[in-house]
Enzyme design. Structure first.
Site, PDB file in Angstrom:
ATOM      1  N   PHE A  71      23.488  37.332 -56.359  1.00  0.00           N
ATOM      2  CA  PHE A  71      23.215  37.601 -54.933  1.00  0.00           C
ATOM      3  C   PHE A  71      24.277  36.999 -54.017  1.00  0.00           C
ATOM      4  O   PHE A  71      24.118  37.069 -52.798  1.00  0.00           O
ATOM      5  CB  PHE A  71      21.879  36.951 -54.535  1.00  0.00           C
ATOM      6  CG  PHE A  71      20.687  37.498 -55.257  1.00  0.00           C
ATOM      7  CD1 PHE A  71      19.921  38.514 -54.705  1.00  0.00           C
ATOM      8  CD2 PHE A  71      20.308  36.986 -56.487  1.00  0.00           C
ATOM      9  CE1 PHE A  71      18.817  39.014 -55.355  1.00  0.00           C
ATOM     10  CE2 PHE A  71      19.190  37.484 -57.156  1.00  0.00           C
ATOM     11  CZ  PHE A  71      18.449  38.500 -56.590  1.00  0.00           C
ATOM     12  N   ALA A  73      27.044  37.142 -52.188  1.00  0.00           N
ATOM     13  CA  ALA A  73      28.097  37.965 -51.592  1.00  0.00           C
ATOM     14  C   ALA A  73      28.045  37.849 -50.074  1.00  0.00           C
ATOM     15  O   ALA A  73      26.998  37.546 -49.500  1.00  0.00           O
ATOM     16  CB  ALA A  73      27.904  39.418 -51.996  1.00  0.00           C
ATOM     17  N   TYR A  74      29.179  38.104 -49.456  1.00  0.00           N
ATOM     18  CA  TYR A  74      29.166  38.285 -48.007  1.00  0.00           C
ATOM     19  C   TYR A  74      28.672  39.687 -47.728  1.00  0.00           C
ATOM     20  O   TYR A  74      28.949  40.617 -48.504  1.00  0.00           O
ATOM     21  CB  TYR A  74      30.571  38.094 -47.434  1.00  0.00           C
ATOM     22  CG  TYR A  74      31.080  36.675 -47.581  1.00  0.00           C
ATOM     23  CD1 TYR A  74      30.324  35.602 -47.116  1.00  0.00           C
ATOM     24  CD2 TYR A  74      32.302  36.412 -48.188  1.00  0.00           C
ATOM     25  CE1 TYR A  74      30.786  34.296 -47.251  1.00  0.00           C
ATOM     26  CE2 TYR A  74      32.765  35.112 -48.326  1.00  0.00           C
ATOM     27  CZ  TYR A  74      32.004  34.060 -47.858  1.00  0.00           C
ATOM     28  OH  TYR A  74      32.446  32.773 -47.990  1.00  0.00           O
ATOM     29  N   TYR A 139      33.145  46.074 -47.015  1.00  0.00           N
ATOM     30  CA  TYR A 139      31.931  45.530 -47.651  1.00  0.00           C
ATOM     31  C   TYR A 139      31.392  46.506 -48.699  1.00  0.00           C
ATOM     32  O   TYR A 139      31.208  46.147 -49.869  1.00  0.00           O
ATOM     33  CB  TYR A 139      30.863  45.230 -46.588  1.00  0.00           C
ATOM     34  CG  TYR A 139      29.515  44.957 -47.193  1.00  0.00           C
ATOM     35  CD1 TYR A 139      29.331  43.879 -48.044  1.00  0.00           C
ATOM     36  CD2 TYR A 139      28.424  45.794 -46.946  1.00  0.00           C
ATOM     37  CE1 TYR A 139      28.105  43.639 -48.635  1.00  0.00           C
ATOM     38  CE2 TYR A 139      27.191  45.551 -47.530  1.00  0.00           C
ATOM     39  CZ  TYR A 139      27.040  44.470 -48.377  1.00  0.00           C
ATOM     40  OH  TYR A 139      25.832  44.242 -48.974  1.00  0.00           O
ATOM     41  N   LEU A 188      18.632  43.813 -37.188  1.00  0.00           N
ATOM     42  CA  LEU A 188      17.769  44.294 -36.110  1.00  0.00           C
ATOM     43  C   LEU A 188      16.439  43.545 -36.004  1.00  0.00           C
ATOM     44  O   LEU A 188      16.089  43.071 -34.915  1.00  0.00           O
ATOM     45  CB  LEU A 188      17.509  45.804 -36.297  1.00  0.00           C
ATOM     46  CG  LEU A 188      16.619  46.427 -35.229  1.00  0.00           C
ATOM     47  CD1 LEU A 188      17.281  46.348 -33.860  1.00  0.00           C
ATOM     48  CD2 LEU A 188      16.285  47.874 -35.587  1.00  0.00           C
ATOM     49  N   ARG A 281      27.556  51.056 -32.268  1.00  0.00           N
ATOM     50  CA  ARG A 281      28.319  50.044 -33.010  1.00  0.00           C
ATOM     51  C   ARG A 281      29.188  50.791 -34.027  1.00  0.00           C
ATOM     52  O   ARG A 281      28.698  51.705 -34.701  1.00  0.00           O
ATOM     53  CB  ARG A 281      27.318  49.126 -33.719  1.00  0.00           C
ATOM     54  CG  ARG A 281      27.928  47.958 -34.448  1.00  0.00           C
ATOM     55  CD  ARG A 281      26.866  46.997 -34.988  1.00  0.00           C
ATOM     56  NE  ARG A 281      26.078  47.562 -36.074  1.00  0.00           N
ATOM     57  CZ  ARG A 281      25.119  46.895 -36.732  1.00  0.00           C
ATOM     58  NH1 ARG A 281      24.823  45.654 -36.393  1.00  0.00           N
ATOM     59  NH2 ARG A 281      24.439  47.470 -37.697  1.00  0.00           N
TER      60      ARG A 281
HETATM   61  N1  UFG Z   1      20.897  47.515 -34.275  1.00  0.00           N
HETATM   62  C1  UFG Z   1      20.772  47.566 -32.905  1.00  0.00           C
HETATM   63  N2  UFG Z   1      20.883  46.388 -32.229  1.00  0.00           N
HETATM   64  C2  UFG Z   1      21.102  45.190 -32.840  1.00  0.00           C
HETATM   65  C3  UFG Z   1      21.217  45.169 -34.256  1.00  0.00           C
HETATM   66  C4  UFG Z   1      21.126  46.361 -34.931  1.00  0.00           C
HETATM   67  O1  UFG Z   1      20.589  48.615 -32.297  1.00  0.00           O
HETATM   68  O2  UFG Z   1      21.201  44.162 -32.158  1.00  0.00           O
HETATM   69  C5  UFG Z   1      20.756  48.795 -35.010  1.00  0.00           C
HETATM   70  C6  UFG Z   1      21.997  49.123 -35.820  1.00  0.00           C
HETATM   71  O3  UFG Z   1      22.906  49.846 -35.030  1.00  0.00           O
HETATM   72  C7  UFG Z   1      21.395  49.929 -36.957  1.00  0.00           C
HETATM   73  C8  UFG Z   1      20.001  49.341 -37.154  1.00  0.00           C
HETATM   74  O4  UFG Z   1      19.730  48.628 -35.950  1.00  0.00           O
HETATM   75  O5  UFG Z   1      21.248  51.261 -36.556  1.00  0.00           O
HETATM   76  C9  UFG Z   1      19.943  48.370 -38.306  1.00  0.00           C
HETATM   77  O6  UFG Z   1      21.012  47.458 -38.183  1.00  0.00           O
HETATM   78  P1  UFG Z   1      21.153  46.169 -39.092  1.00  0.00           P
HETATM   79  O7  UFG Z   1      22.369  45.427 -38.628  1.00  0.00           O
HETATM   80  O8  UFG Z   1      19.873  45.423 -39.127  1.00  0.00           O
HETATM   81  O9  UFG Z   1      21.377  46.756 -40.540  1.00  0.00           O
HETATM   82  P2  UFG Z   1      22.491  47.790 -41.070  1.00  0.00           P
HETATM   83  O10 UFG Z   1      21.789  49.079 -41.323  1.00  0.00           O
HETATM   84  O11 UFG Z   1      23.687  47.822 -40.235  1.00  0.00           O
HETATM   85  O12 UFG Z   1      22.976  47.026 -42.389  1.00  0.00           O
HETATM   86  C10 UFG Z   1      22.228  46.963 -43.541  1.00  0.00           C
HETATM   87  C11 UFG Z   1      22.600  45.718 -44.320  1.00  0.00           C
HETATM   88  C12 UFG Z   1      24.032  45.783 -44.756  1.00  0.00           C
HETATM   89  C13 UFG Z   1      24.252  47.071 -45.490  1.00  0.00           C
HETATM   90  C14 UFG Z   1      23.830  48.245 -44.659  1.00  0.00           C
HETATM   91  C15 UFG Z   1      23.947  49.508 -45.425  1.00  0.00           C
HETATM   92  O13 UFG Z   1      22.389  44.564 -43.562  1.00  0.00           O
HETATM   93  O14 UFG Z   1      24.319  44.683 -45.595  1.00  0.00           O
HETATM   94  O15 UFG Z   1      22.483  48.103 -44.283  1.00  0.00           O
HETATM   95  O16 UFG Z   1      24.357  50.487 -44.546  1.00  0.00           O
HETATM   96  F1  UFG Z   1      25.557  47.213 -45.778  1.00  0.00           F
END
Ligand code: UFG
Length: 323
Positions: A71, A73-74, A139, A188, A281
């Site tokens: 587990f 990893a960055y 990543y 999120l 984003r």
């Molecule tokens: N989001 C917002 N506001 C925030 C944070 C997130 O609108 O402050 C949105 C993001 O744009 C995204 C969703 O909420 O649409 C979920 O975002 P997260 O950052 O919680 O998760 P991600 O889907 O970006 O990332 C997750 C994992 C990563 C993995 C990725 C696979 O955390 O490690 O899924 O796509 F790579």
């Protein structure tokens, strides 16, 4: 004995809490992002680095390891774009060192934490393991590279492995003894809950013009305890010889938009959120939803905890965050 590398991190610590019920466990973690307090007291803890061959050899010499779960990893997509070297060095090069030492000590079973980020921007509504892998950031690329190494090592050195591609891990242990604690926090659900607790001023929704029902991104949120259970089934399948080279998605099969997640948090907590709409984003696919049929059919796993439960458990943790 099972070696859990990165067992002090968010997902690793939840796995360890379940695994200690069944197996002897040794955790190796350098505590760069993990928390010592998160490691279940029944596990042996070794502070050490995945990329340090000496640390690894010491662990393999000291304990009768029969399988390794990895587990450490960055995992921040944005950071990986800014600093890809950090990602290739830790996620790829250090994992190679770990595999090298495993081969040397003839430890044959490996469970690898991979990610939905290996799929990039999918062209299907429900992503299965046959869907095209085309990462759009270092990543995801770093995880896919390890997957490719595993396939080769399996053929040449008889390494048995299960790759688990997580979708959006969330939630906390139902006891609230352990939970999600990142610094900085980018995910999120914790961000919403911090705002509801009053430790964050507002929630920024990254983009409301996506091609989805309400314009915000859709993700497949999976309870960290469900993830932990999938690892235990994968381990059993490796140890029994039932599986030797498999890749499985781990998701709920249900997508929720950012707006729906915020509304569910409001409903579960009874508190109104302070939300602002902002720009997209970079690198966010509109929709990432898993088909987890393969692991259901082959190992009998399915997610049992849906969004409300994920949020309720995360809320309990955030109200009484211990580390
Ligand atoms: N989001 C917002 N506001 C925030 C944070 C997130 O609108 O402050 C949105 C993001 O744009 C995204 C969703 O909420 O649409 C979920 O975002 P997260 O950052 O919680 O998760 P991600 O889907 O970006 O990332 C997750 C994992 C990563 C993995 C990725 C696979 O955390 O490690 O899924 O796509 F790579």
């Amino acid at each position: 004995m099972i070696l859990v590398v990165g067992g002090a991190g968010y997902i690793g610590s939840h796995l360890v809490k379940e695994l200690v019920e069944k197996e002897d466990v040794v955790v190796l973690d350098n505590l760069s992002t993990g928390h010592r307090e998160a490691v279940d007291k029944r596990a042996i803890f070794v502070k050490g680095d995945l990329g340090n061959e000496e640390d690894l050899q010491m662990v393999f010499r000291s304990y009768p390891i029969k399988a390794v779960m990895h587990f450490a990893a960055y995992s921040l997509v944005g950071e990986s774009v800014i600093d890809p070297l950090k990602y290739y060095e830790n996620n790829v090069a250090s994992t190679l060192t770990l595999l090298k030492v495993m081969i040397k000590f003839k430890v044959k079973n490996f469970i690898f934490s991979s990610t939905a980020a290996t799929y990039g921007i999918p062209d299907v509504k429900l992503i299965d393991e046959e869907s095209k892998t085309a990462p759009i950031n270092p990543y995801g690329q770093s995880k896919l590279m390890v997957e490719q190494m595993l396939a080769d090592f399996s053929k040449s050195y008889g390494l048995n492995y299960v790759v688990l591609r997580y979708f959006n891990a969330a939630g906390a242990h139902h006891s609230a003894a352990i939970g999600e604690s990142h610094d900085p926090e980018t995910h999120l659900i914790p961000i919403i809950l911090q705002q509801l607790l009053g430790t964050r001023e507002k929630i920024s929704v990254f983009g409301s013009d996506y091609d989805t029902e309400d314009g915000t991104c859709i993700r497949d949120y999976i309870h960290v305890t469900d993830l932990a259970h999938a690892h235990i089934l994968a381990l059993e399948a490796l140890l029994s010889g039932e599986k030797s080279a498999e890749t499985y998605n781990l998701g709920n099969g249900l997508g929720y938009s950012v707006k729906e997640v915020i509304e569910t948090c409001e409903r579960v907590t009874g508190i109104k959120a302070n939300v602002e709409m902002t720009d997209r984003r970079a690198g966010d696919p509109a929709r990432l939803v898993a088909s987890s049929n393969k692991i259901f059919t082959e190992l009998g796993w399915k997610a049992e905890r849906h969004l409300e439960k994920i949020i309720a458990d995360a809320w309990k943790w955030h109200q009484n965050q211990l580390y």
